[in-house]
Write a protein that holds these residues in place. Structure first.
Motif, PDB file in Angstrom:
ATOM      1  N   PRO A  46       4.986  37.098-113.708  1.00 29.51           N
ATOM      2  CA  PRO A  46       4.349  36.959-115.020  1.00 29.51           C
ATOM      3  C   PRO A  46       2.825  36.881-114.882  1.00 29.51           C
ATOM      4  CG  PRO A  46       5.707  35.031-114.489  1.00 29.51           C
ATOM      5  CD  PRO A  46       5.776  35.934-113.333  1.00 29.51           C
ATOM      6  N   ASN A  47       2.107  37.343-115.897  1.00 30.33           N
ATOM      7  CA  ASN A  47       0.640  37.365-115.839  1.00 30.33           C
ATOM      8  C   ASN A  47       0.039  35.984-115.620  1.00 30.33           C
ATOM      9  OD1 ASN A  47       0.413  40.079-116.094  1.00 30.33           O
ATOM     10  ND2 ASN A  47       0.287  40.043-118.338  1.00 30.33           N
ATOM     11  N   GLU A  48       0.651  34.953-116.251  1.00 30.18           N
ATOM     12  CA  GLU A  48       0.050  33.619-116.128  1.00 30.18           C
ATOM     13  C   GLU A  48       0.184  33.042-114.710  1.00 30.18           C
ATOM     14  OE1 GLU A  48       2.530  34.314-118.241  1.00 30.18           O
ATOM     15  OE2 GLU A  48       4.136  32.819-118.141  1.00 30.18           O
ATOM     16  N   SER A  49       1.043  33.675-113.886  1.00 27.94           N
ATOM     17  CA  SER A  49       1.186  33.177-112.506  1.00 27.94           C
ATOM     18  C   SER A  49       0.139  33.762-111.564  1.00 27.94           C
ATOM     19  CB  SER A  49       2.579  33.526-111.966  1.00 27.94           C
ATOM     20  OG  SER A  49       3.565  32.807-112.654  1.00 27.94           O
ATOM     21  N   ILE A  50      -0.564  34.815-111.993  1.00 31.50           N
ATOM     22  CA  ILE A  50      -1.519  35.477-111.092  1.00 31.50           C
ATOM     23  C   ILE A  50      -2.660  34.532-110.656  1.00 31.50           C
ATOM     24  CG2 ILE A  50      -3.128  37.448-110.838  1.00 31.50           C
ATOM     25  CD1 ILE A  50      -0.269  38.437-110.976  1.00 31.50           C
ATOM     26  N   PRO A  51      -3.359  33.854-111.606  1.00 28.70           N
ATOM     27  CA  PRO A  51      -4.421  32.936-111.165  1.00 28.70           C
ATOM     28  C   PRO A  51      -3.885  31.826-110.248  1.00 28.70           C
ATOM     29  CG  PRO A  51      -4.476  33.223-113.543  1.00 28.70           C
ATOM     30  CD  PRO A  51      -3.230  33.866-113.071  1.00 28.70           C
TER      31      PRO A  51
ATOM     32  N   ALA B 282      -4.097  21.259-117.091  1.00 33.17           N
ATOM     33  CA  ALA B 282      -5.260  21.838-116.394  1.00 33.17           C
ATOM     34  C   ALA B 282      -6.067  22.715-117.354  1.00 33.17           C
ATOM     35  CB  ALA B 282      -4.798  22.657-115.204  1.00 33.17           C
ATOM     36  N   PRO B 283      -7.402  22.639-117.280  1.00 33.07           N
ATOM     37  CA  PRO B 283      -8.207  23.410-118.218  1.00 33.07           C
ATOM     38  C   PRO B 283      -8.080  24.922-118.034  1.00 33.07           C
ATOM     39  CG  PRO B 283      -9.604  22.153-116.694  1.00 33.07           C
ATOM     40  CD  PRO B 283      -8.205  21.753-116.435  1.00 33.07           C
ATOM     41  N   THR B 284      -7.839  25.389-116.787  1.00 31.31           N
ATOM     42  CA  THR B 284      -7.656  26.841-116.568  1.00 31.31           C
ATOM     43  C   THR B 284      -6.461  27.054-115.639  1.00 31.31           C
ATOM     44  OG1 THR B 284      -8.971  26.940-114.560  1.00 31.31           O
ATOM     45  CG2 THR B 284     -10.176  27.192-116.626  1.00 31.31           C
ATOM     46  N   PRO B 285      -5.830  28.242-115.688  1.00 27.95           N
ATOM     47  CA  PRO B 285      -4.688  28.494-114.792  1.00 27.95           C
ATOM     48  C   PRO B 285      -5.082  28.420-113.320  1.00 27.95           C
ATOM     49  CG  PRO B 285      -4.771  30.153-116.525  1.00 27.95           C
ATOM     50  CD  PRO B 285      -6.017  29.347-116.652  1.00 27.95           C
ATOM     51  N   PHE B 286      -6.357  28.776-113.007  1.00 28.64           N
ATOM     52  CA  PHE B 286      -6.795  28.713-111.613  1.00 28.64           C
ATOM     53  C   PHE B 286      -6.777  27.257-111.112  1.00 28.64           C
ATOM     54  CE2 PHE B 286     -10.138  28.371-108.363  1.00 28.64           C
ATOM     55  CZ  PHE B 286      -9.653  29.289-107.454  1.00 28.64           C
ATOM     56  N   ILE B 287      -7.265  26.339-111.945  1.00 27.55           N
ATOM     57  CA  ILE B 287      -7.243  24.918-111.556  1.00 27.55           C
ATOM     58  C   ILE B 287      -5.794  24.435-111.476  1.00 27.55           C
ATOM     59  CG2 ILE B 287      -7.903  22.572-112.299  1.00 27.55           C
ATOM     60  CD1 ILE B 287     -10.528  23.779-113.269  1.00 27.55           C
TER      61      ILE B 287
END
Lengths: 633, 109
Positions: free
Chosen positions: A6-11, A430-435
């Motif tokens: 899924p796209n949200e798992s990429i970061p 978390a504020p962003t998916p990367f964090i």
């Protein structure tokens, strides 16, 4: 397509990849520090050169493992504030782990040049038998623990990846008498059944709704609570894509398989290549990731708790009030379902405080530090580190219970099981998916640091205690080097194969191996280094006694679980007189808690008594006594 | 046997005794305080289940900074005290001792 990420798992995956690159870099750099003249000493204890920071984060890294970042959060989420009392022993763990044995154990190891725990026992009493028995016990406990940690690492990655399931066709739904809804799917040409527990004993199944776009089935239930009828919706994903393992004749989920391979190859690679220095330096790196991760998550979690409109409170106060509204047992002892009785509260205090110094991984670090200045400073650092880690975890998952009141409760949960609460919280606050990815990487880091230490312990037992000291004492440095690399690598590969078909009961296995090492080694080591009248017979008796007591109580628990519902079974007639034999157990691996105390308490008591009695009844070797103990002044 | 060897042994033993004493004190305080102040029911000592205990309800939870007060006094303050003791003991009281040398280092020197 099998791997539908899924796209949200990429970061999240990018954050994971950066973390893994960092770990690999430490492994490569550490390899340069390996001393060619005494390879074994450098490979297994870093040439006894650990300074304060590396020692501190390495001790903490081995202790704060998969259990701390997966099992502990799910227990806080399920049981509430009682978990602060459950973990209270950690207030003194840094002191017991590092001061009780540390300085004297390091001194004893230097006298004989010992570099492993079996080395210390063997040299102190000039007894190969003691070396062999301690080696076997370490191998036994470490293999159990290693498989459990590999499985936990793979599960974290699976959760981070969250592969979309392939398209499936729902064939039908069936209700079983034990309150399960069986959903039958046709997925990739195969029929698969998904078992969905009802959200409560009185719940009734209403209907289902298929969402092909999201690839899930919404199952609706109705339950009456305090006179009010509620409708509950459970989202059940289509069956995951699976991979066939031909030689094991079984299937594993793709996410789990990829997680296992990535986790295992990284940790096996850097441990094999860099040895002890790679393990300890990555411990420092992973220790910082864990610390930053949990502090950041705690801040985000407190801010995410909804304000209490009635009292106007916010943050942690609002979370505590929310827990009290849900169930008063989440605030006070003994917790939901009598979670922590008095006997178990005492047992856990003993478990954390007394088994920590008896862990083979902790003792190895005690023989590897450079000087007592490093030990003193490391103890202070570990004390402060534990405060941040444990208080942050408590705050995060108390807030999680306020944010997700029922969504991840066992069976009742609509979104998952309690073990998924850590990644779920990271994604939510978390504020962003990367964090979020960095936060999810912290349990991964915890497992890696434990696994690396255990892997090196197993290979040190096989190379030093079995090969070098018993089979080929004249082996050259080159031969030892090749053997060390090969054994570390092969041990890792064997563990991967076992972890492809892993045992369940992760939390119990981790507690079992930790308490087992404490029961077998703490008092024998304590008396071996401090008591001049200890003898090899006494130490051997204490070691075997502690081990046998603990293992037998686990075996009794396992046996009783099998025949619990067969009232007329001959085992009940034979063992029914044992206190707490008939207690109901939640899990097949749950032990028999004699008089309400965990087996570790009985293991420690038996081990202590047998070491003293065995030593009193046998003759002291005065030559060894004079070598290791100063004359009275 | 050198004096430093004797000193290291004596200091280690003294420090081990201190650890066991501290362990006993923290365990006794934490277990007793939390059990008597923070438990709703006491299946081991039923006579403790007085009206006062059973009054604990969701309406008013005694709290300090969001933590239930029984945990503040039973766990949190003792935990911070232990950290303080670690700092003072580790940095100012514990002795720096000579741990000796490995046999191969002794030979080379």
């Amino acid at each position: 397509m099998i791997l539908d990420i899924p796209n949200e798992s990429i970061p999240v995956l990018i954050a994971f990849a950066l973390y893994l690159l960092g770990v690999i870099a430490f492994g490569v750099i550490s390899h340069r520090f390996l001393n060619k003249s005494n390879f074994v000493k450098d490979y297994f204890v870093g040439g006894r050169g650990l300074g304060a920071w590396v020692l501190a984060l390495s001790v903490a890294g081995t202790a704060v493992s998969g259990g701390t970042f997966m099992g502990f959060p799910s227990l806080i989420y399920s049981n509430g504030w009682i978990m602060m009392f459950w973990v209270a022993g950690y207030m003194i763990v840094p002191i017991t782990t590092m001061i009780l044995l540390g300085k004297r154990l390091n001194q004893m190891a230097r006298i004989s040049g010992a570099i492993t725990i079996p080395d210390v026992f063997r040299d102190r009493f000039q007894s190969p038998l003691l070396g062999w028995v301690s080696t076997l016990f370490i191998l036994f406990f470490m293999m159990f623990n290693l498989v459990a940690q590999f499985k936990a690492g793979a599960l974290v990655f699976q959760e981070a990846l969250r592969l979309n399931p392939p398209n499936a066709e729902l064939l039908g739904a069936e209700i079983t008498p034990d309150h399960f809804l069986l959903l039958q799917f046709n997925s990739q040409g195969e029929n698969k059944v998904v078992r969905v527990p009802f959200p409560g004993k009185n719940a009734k199944y209403l209907n289902k709704e298929i969402d092909n776009e999201q690839r899930l089935v919404r199952c609706y239930f109705q339950e009456e609570k305090q006179g009010v009828t509620e409708t509950i919706c459970k989202n059940i994903r289509f069956p995951s894509a699976q991979l066939s393992i031909p030689f094991l004749n079984r299937k594993v989920e793709w996410g789990y398989f990829l997680g296992l391979i990535l986790f295992a190859l990284t940790v096996i690679g850097y441990t094999t290549y860099g040895g002890f220095w790679a393990v300890t330096w990555t411990d420092v790196f992973e220790g910082m990731i864990k610390l930053i991760g949990v502090i950041l998550l705690a801040i985000c979690a407190v801010r995410a708790v909804p304000m209490n409109a009635e009292t106007g409170s916010s943050g942690l106060s609002a979370a505590t009030e929310s827990l009290a509204q849900q169930d008063i047992q989440l605030i006070y002892g003994p917790g939901p379902g009598q979670f922590l009785s008095l006997g178990m509260a005492i047992s856990f205090f003993w478990l954390w405080t007394l088994t920590s110094p008896g862990q083979a991984g902790a003792m190895v670090r005690m023989i590897a530090f450079k000087d007592s200045t490093g030990l003193r400073k490391a103890m202070v650092l570990v004390s402060i580190y534990y405060v941040f880690i444990y208080f942050s975890l408590l705050i995060i998952f108390i807030c999680a219970r306020a944010i997700f009141p029922t969504e991840y409760l066992k069976d009742v949960g609509t979104d998952g099981q309690p073990d998924s609460i850590m990644p779920a919280m990271a994604r939510k606050v978390a504020p962003t998916p990367f964090i979020a990815g960095l936060l999810i990487a912290s349990p991964f880091a915890a497992m890696m640091s434990s696994v690396a230490a255990f892997l090196l312990l197993i290979s040190s037992c096989l190379i030093r205690d079995i090969y070098q000291r018993s089979i080929n004492p004249k082996a050259s440095q080159k031969r030892l080097k090749i053997a060390s690399y090969s054994i570390t690598f092969i041990t890792g590969l064997i563990t991967i194969v076992i972890a492809l078909n892993p045992p369940n009961f992760l939390q119990y296995i981790i507690v079992f191996t930790g308490s087992g090492q404490g029961a077998a080694f703490l008092w024998p080591m304590f008396f071996a280094i401090y008591w001049r009248y200890s003898t090899k017979q006494g130490i051997l008796l204490g070691m075997i006694g502690g081990f046998a007591t603990l293992v037998s109580l686990y075996v009794f628990g396992w046996v009783e679980y099998r025949v619990h519902h067969q009232e007329q079974h001959w085992l009940h007639h034979l063992f029914g007189w044992i206190p707490n034999w008939h207690d109901s157990r939640r899990d097949p691996f749950a032990p028999l808690n004699l008089f309400g105390f965990d087996p570790v308490v009985w293991g420690l008591i038996v081990s202590c008594l047998l070491t003293i009695i065995g030593s009193k009844l046998t003759k002291v070797d005065t030559v060894l006594q004079n070598r290791y103990f100063p004359a009275n002044k | 046997m050198s004096d430093s060897f004797y000193r290291t042994y004596q200091n280690s033993l003294r420090e081990a005794r201190f650890v066991m004493l501290l362990w006993f004190i923290t365990m006794t305080w934490t277990i007793c305080y939390c059990y008597f102040q923070g438990y709703l029911t006491h299946s081991e000592f039923p006579f403790l289940d007085s009206k006062e205990n059973l009054k604990k309800s969701s309406d008013s939870i005694p709290m300090l900074w969001g933590f239930p007060t029984w945990l503040v006094y039973g766990v949190m303050i003792p935990w911070f005290l232990c950290v303080g003791i670690s700092v003072v003991y580790g940095l100012y009281i514990m002795k720096d001792d000579d741990l000796g040398k490995d046999p191969e280092e002794e030979i080379s020197t």
